[in-house]
Motif scaffolding. Structure first.
Motif, PDB file in Angstrom:
ATOM      1  N   PHE A   1      -2.590  25.275  27.007  1.00 29.72           N
ATOM      2  CA  PHE A   1      -2.604  23.849  26.671  1.00 29.72           C
ATOM      3  C   PHE A   1      -1.206  23.379  26.231  1.00 29.72           C
ATOM      4  CE2 PHE A   1      -7.035  22.220  26.455  1.00 29.72           C
ATOM      5  CZ  PHE A   1      -7.704  23.379  26.832  1.00 29.72           C
ATOM      6  N   ALA A   2      -0.195  24.226  26.457  1.00 34.67           N
ATOM      7  CA  ALA A   2       1.142  23.942  25.918  1.00 34.67           C
ATOM      8  C   ALA A   2       1.684  22.588  26.360  1.00 34.67           C
ATOM      9  CB  ALA A   2       2.095  25.065  26.314  1.00 34.67           C
ATOM     10  N   ASP A   3       1.362  22.164  27.574  1.00 33.34           N
ATOM     11  CA  ASP A   3       1.915  20.894  28.076  1.00 33.34           C
ATOM     12  C   ASP A   3       0.860  19.792  28.194  1.00 33.34           C
ATOM     13  OD1 ASP A   3       4.495  21.996  28.380  1.00 33.34           O
ATOM     14  OD2 ASP A   3       3.846  22.975  30.231  1.00 33.34           O
ATOM     15  N   VAL A   4      -0.309  20.039  27.626  1.00 31.16           N
ATOM     16  CA  VAL A   4      -1.423  19.089  27.762  1.00 31.16           C
ATOM     17  C   VAL A   4      -1.334  17.984  26.701  1.00 31.16           C
ATOM     18  CG1 VAL A   4      -3.954  18.922  27.523  1.00 31.16           C
ATOM     19  CG2 VAL A   4      -2.939  20.836  28.777  1.00 31.16           C
ATOM     20  N   SER A   5      -1.724  16.777  27.088  1.00 34.20           N
ATOM     21  CA  SER A   5      -1.919  15.690  26.116  1.00 34.20           C
ATOM     22  C   SER A   5      -3.407  15.352  26.100  1.00 34.20           C
ATOM     23  CB  SER A   5      -1.169  14.420  26.535  1.00 34.20           C
ATOM     24  OG  SER A   5       0.191  14.681  26.668  1.00 34.20           O
ATOM     25  N   THR A   6      -3.903  14.917  24.955  1.00 36.22           N
ATOM     26  CA  THR A   6      -5.334  14.582  24.879  1.00 36.22           C
ATOM     27  C   THR A   6      -5.555  13.235  24.182  1.00 36.22           C
ATOM     28  OG1 THR A   6      -5.713  15.638  22.723  1.00 36.22           O
ATOM     29  CG2 THR A   6      -5.944  17.038  24.683  1.00 36.22           C
ATOM     30  N   PHE A   7      -6.599  12.565  24.614  1.00 34.87           N
ATOM     31  CA  PHE A   7      -7.050  11.325  23.975  1.00 34.87           C
ATOM     32  C   PHE A   7      -8.547  11.440  23.758  1.00 34.87           C
ATOM     33  CE2 PHE A   7      -3.099  10.099  25.916  1.00 34.87           C
ATOM     34  CZ  PHE A   7      -2.544   9.216  24.991  1.00 34.87           C
ATOM     35  N   ASN A   8      -8.977  11.357  22.527  1.00 38.74           N
ATOM     36  CA  ASN A   8     -10.419  11.405  22.270  1.00 38.74           C
ATOM     37  C   ASN A   8     -11.067  10.047  22.465  1.00 38.74           C
ATOM     38  OD1 ASN A   8     -10.152  14.233  21.068  1.00 38.74           O
ATOM     39  ND2 ASN A   8     -12.339  13.733  20.895  1.00 38.74           N
ATOM     40  N   LEU A   9     -12.351  10.108  22.748  1.00 37.68           N
ATOM     41  CA  LEU A   9     -13.105   8.893  23.033  1.00 37.68           C
ATOM     42  C   LEU A   9     -13.244   7.953  21.850  1.00 37.68           C
ATOM     43  CD1 LEU A   9     -16.171  10.442  24.872  1.00 37.68           C
ATOM     44  CD2 LEU A   9     -14.679   8.684  25.842  1.00 37.68           C
ATOM     45  N   ASP A  10     -13.487   8.545  20.669  1.00 39.94           N
ATOM     46  CA  ASP A  10     -13.971   7.675  19.595  1.00 39.94           C
ATOM     47  C   ASP A  10     -13.771   8.278  18.209  1.00 39.94           C
ATOM     48  OD1 ASP A  10     -15.811   9.694  19.977  1.00 39.94           O
ATOM     49  OD2 ASP A  10     -17.474   8.410  20.523  1.00 39.94           O
ATOM     50  N   GLU A  11     -14.047   7.476  17.213  1.00 42.55           N
ATOM     51  CA  GLU A  11     -13.968   7.911  15.812  1.00 42.55           C
ATOM     52  C   GLU A  11     -14.813   6.959  14.967  1.00 42.55           C
ATOM     53  OE1 GLU A  11     -13.950   9.936  13.425  1.00 42.55           O
ATOM     54  OE2 GLU A  11     -11.877  10.666  13.508  1.00 42.55           O
ATOM     55  N   TYR A  12     -15.365   7.475  13.894  1.00 42.21           N
ATOM     56  CA  TYR A  12     -16.094   6.635  12.936  1.00 42.21           C
ATOM     57  C   TYR A  12     -15.099   5.777  12.158  1.00 42.21           C
ATOM     58  CZ  TYR A  12     -20.253   9.637  13.390  1.00 42.21           C
ATOM     59  OH  TYR A  12     -21.351  10.318  13.843  1.00 42.21           O
ATOM     60  N   LEU A  13     -15.486   4.564  11.825  1.00 41.69           N
ATOM     61  CA  LEU A  13     -14.662   3.738  10.940  1.00 41.69           C
ATOM     62  C   LEU A  13     -14.863   4.210   9.503  1.00 41.69           C
ATOM     63  CD1 LEU A  13     -14.683  -0.021  12.051  1.00 41.69           C
ATOM     64  CD2 LEU A  13     -13.373   1.913  12.924  1.00 41.69           C
ATOM     65  N   GLY A  14     -13.733   4.334   8.810  1.00 42.20           N
ATOM     66  CA  GLY A  14     -13.794   4.631   7.379  1.00 42.20           C
ATOM     67  C   GLY A  14     -13.753   6.109   7.035  1.00 42.20           C
ATOM     68  N   LEU A  15     -13.795   6.994   8.020  1.00 40.60           N
ATOM     69  CA  LEU A  15     -13.705   8.423   7.693  1.00 40.60           C
ATOM     70  C   LEU A  15     -12.256   8.890   7.850  1.00 40.60           C
ATOM     71  CD1 LEU A  15     -16.791  10.323   9.164  1.00 40.60           C
ATOM     72  CD2 LEU A  15     -16.574   9.063   7.021  1.00 40.60           C
ATOM     73  N   GLU A  16     -11.741   9.474   6.771  1.00 46.32           N
ATOM     74  CA  GLU A  16     -10.392  10.054   6.826  1.00 46.32           C
ATOM     75  C   GLU A  16     -10.400  11.224   7.804  1.00 46.32           C
ATOM     76  OE1 GLU A  16      -7.702   9.024   5.309  1.00 46.32           O
ATOM     77  OE2 GLU A  16      -8.569   7.538   3.926  1.00 46.32           O
ATOM     78  N   PRO A  17      -9.253  11.506   8.432  1.00 48.45           N
ATOM     79  CA  PRO A  17      -9.183  12.629   9.378  1.00 48.45           C
ATOM     80  C   PRO A  17      -9.574  13.969   8.756  1.00 48.45           C
ATOM     81  CG  PRO A  17      -7.119  11.373   9.366  1.00 48.45           C
ATOM     82  CD  PRO A  17      -7.987  10.777   8.319  1.00 48.45           C
ATOM     83  N   THR A  18      -9.467  14.053   7.431  1.00 48.81           N
ATOM     84  CA  THR A  18      -9.808  15.302   6.735  1.00 48.81           C
ATOM     85  C   THR A  18     -11.309  15.419   6.430  1.00 48.81           C
ATOM     86  OG1 THR A  18      -9.216  14.121   4.725  1.00 48.81           O
ATOM     87  CG2 THR A  18      -7.557  15.640   5.622  1.00 48.81           C
TER      88      THR A  18
ATOM     89  N   THR B   1      -1.956  15.268  20.632  1.00 52.17           N
ATOM     90  CA  THR B   1      -3.408  15.061  20.571  1.00 52.17           C
ATOM     91  C   THR B   1      -3.668  13.730  19.873  1.00 52.17           C
ATOM     92  OG1 THR B   1      -3.747  16.148  18.415  1.00 52.17           O
ATOM     93  CG2 THR B   1      -3.755  17.560  20.377  1.00 52.17           C
ATOM     94  N   HIS B   2      -4.516  12.920  20.458  1.00 51.81           N
ATOM     95  CA  HIS B   2      -4.770  11.583  19.909  1.00 51.81           C
ATOM     96  C   HIS B   2      -6.267  11.378  19.680  1.00 51.81           C
ATOM     97  CE1 HIS B   2      -1.095  11.423  22.373  1.00 51.81           C
ATOM     98  NE2 HIS B   2      -0.634  10.644  21.418  1.00 51.81           N
ATOM     99  N   VAL B   3      -6.593  10.908  18.493  1.00 54.71           N
ATOM    100  CA  VAL B   3      -7.963  10.477  18.177  1.00 54.71           C
ATOM    101  C   VAL B   3      -7.777   9.086  17.567  1.00 54.71           C
ATOM    102  CG1 VAL B   3     -10.048  10.949  16.819  1.00 54.71           C
ATOM    103  CG2 VAL B   3      -8.664  12.867  17.663  1.00 54.71           C
ATOM    104  N   PRO B   4      -8.509   8.082  18.051  1.00 52.04           N
ATOM    105  CA  PRO B   4      -8.267   6.748  17.477  1.00 52.04           C
ATOM    106  C   PRO B   4      -8.505   6.770  15.978  1.00 52.04           C
ATOM    107  CG  PRO B   4     -10.285   6.757  18.819  1.00 52.04           C
ATOM    108  CD  PRO B   4      -9.618   8.084  19.018  1.00 52.04           C
TER     109      PRO B   4
END
Ligand code: GLP
Length: 243
Positions: A58-75, A99-102
């Motif tokens: 995955f060394a050269d891969v970029s990713t975009f995730n579909l979705d995320e809950y509003l109000g939840l910290e990434p942790t 790597t991207h997650v909205p």
């Protein structure tokens, strides 16, 4: 639309992972669109084994995730950023900066949505998008409604989704009521799409979405209009399909 029906969850997960390995072998710097939920966990575990075995990188891969809950910290352990780190990113040779997650945090959600679309475009668009399917036919967090929302946007989750996802939270009151999700247009813009679904509980919606009419009340039905979709199912999820 192509269907790959495997006897059980493990073999379905392996087959879906193979499609990703094939994609990364053909194009090591692929842009992947990724999904959360229980269904793709086995697929991600197979990919982690493949990286450990030196079969794929995955060394050269970029990713975009579909979705995320509003109000939840990434942790937060139920945030989708946490899920992705835990199930894939922490265990493969990916550059986390790619790597991207909205983000579901902050007041400037409109800006966050526009920025997400811009980043996907700048990366050259999504080569392969992974999708699960919700019990009500949602993809990402595109819930049933009267139209197909095009771009990344925020939405109110339906009661059935809140209830379905409450199994992962301590109580139903802790489930966020809103989320940010890629739009149907963002998803349909991917060059290739793979869908994973398993279990008897998904058999009805799988049949409805992929062999029924294309209607926004069943968001996943729109995938019938995409030129390059492969649906990976276990035997149970395929049991109501009348091919
Ligand atoms: C979640 C996610 C979807 C996922 C779906 C099904 O709410 N937002 O991306 O596909 O529900 O989840 P599961 O695979 O756990 O059934």
């Amino acid at each position: 639309m192509k269907f790959v029906i495997m006897p059980d969850y493990d073999q379905m997960s392996r087959a879906a992972a193979d499609a990703i390995v094939e994609q990364l072998t053909d194009k090591p710097d692929s842009v992947l669109g990724l999904a959360t939920g229980s269904t793709p966990i086995g697929m991600y575990a197979s990919l982690v084994s493949d990286v450990e075995a030196g079969k794929v990188s995955f060394a050269d891969v970029s990713t975009f995730n579909l979705d995320e809950y509003l109000g939840l910290e990434p942790t937060h352990d139920q945030s989708y950023r946490y899920f992705m780190n835990d199930n894939l990113f922490d265990h493969v040779d990916i550059d986390k900066a790619r790597t991207h997650v909205p983000s579901g945090i902050g007041d400037a959600m409109e800006e966050i949505c526009e920025d997400y679309e811009a980043k996907i475009a700048l990366a050259g668009g999504i080569d392969l998008q992974v999708l699960g399917i919700g019990n009500n036919g949602h993809i990402g967090f595109n819930e049933p409604r009267e139209d197909f929302p095009v771009m990344t946007h925020t939405i109110d989750l339906t009661e059935s989704t809140i209830e379905a996802n409450s199994r992962l939270f301590d109580s139903i009151d802790e489930v966020p009521r809103q989320a940010v999700t890629m739009g149907i247009g963002t998803i349909m813009g991917a060059r290739r799409i793979i869908v994973v679904a398993n279990g008897k509980g998904k058999a009805g919606i799988v049949a409805q979405a992929f062999t029924g009419p294309v209607v926004p009340e069943v968001p996943a039905s729109v995938l019938q209009l995409h030129p390059n979709v492969t649906v990976f199912l276990d035997a149970e999820a395929a049991s109501e399909l009348d091919m």
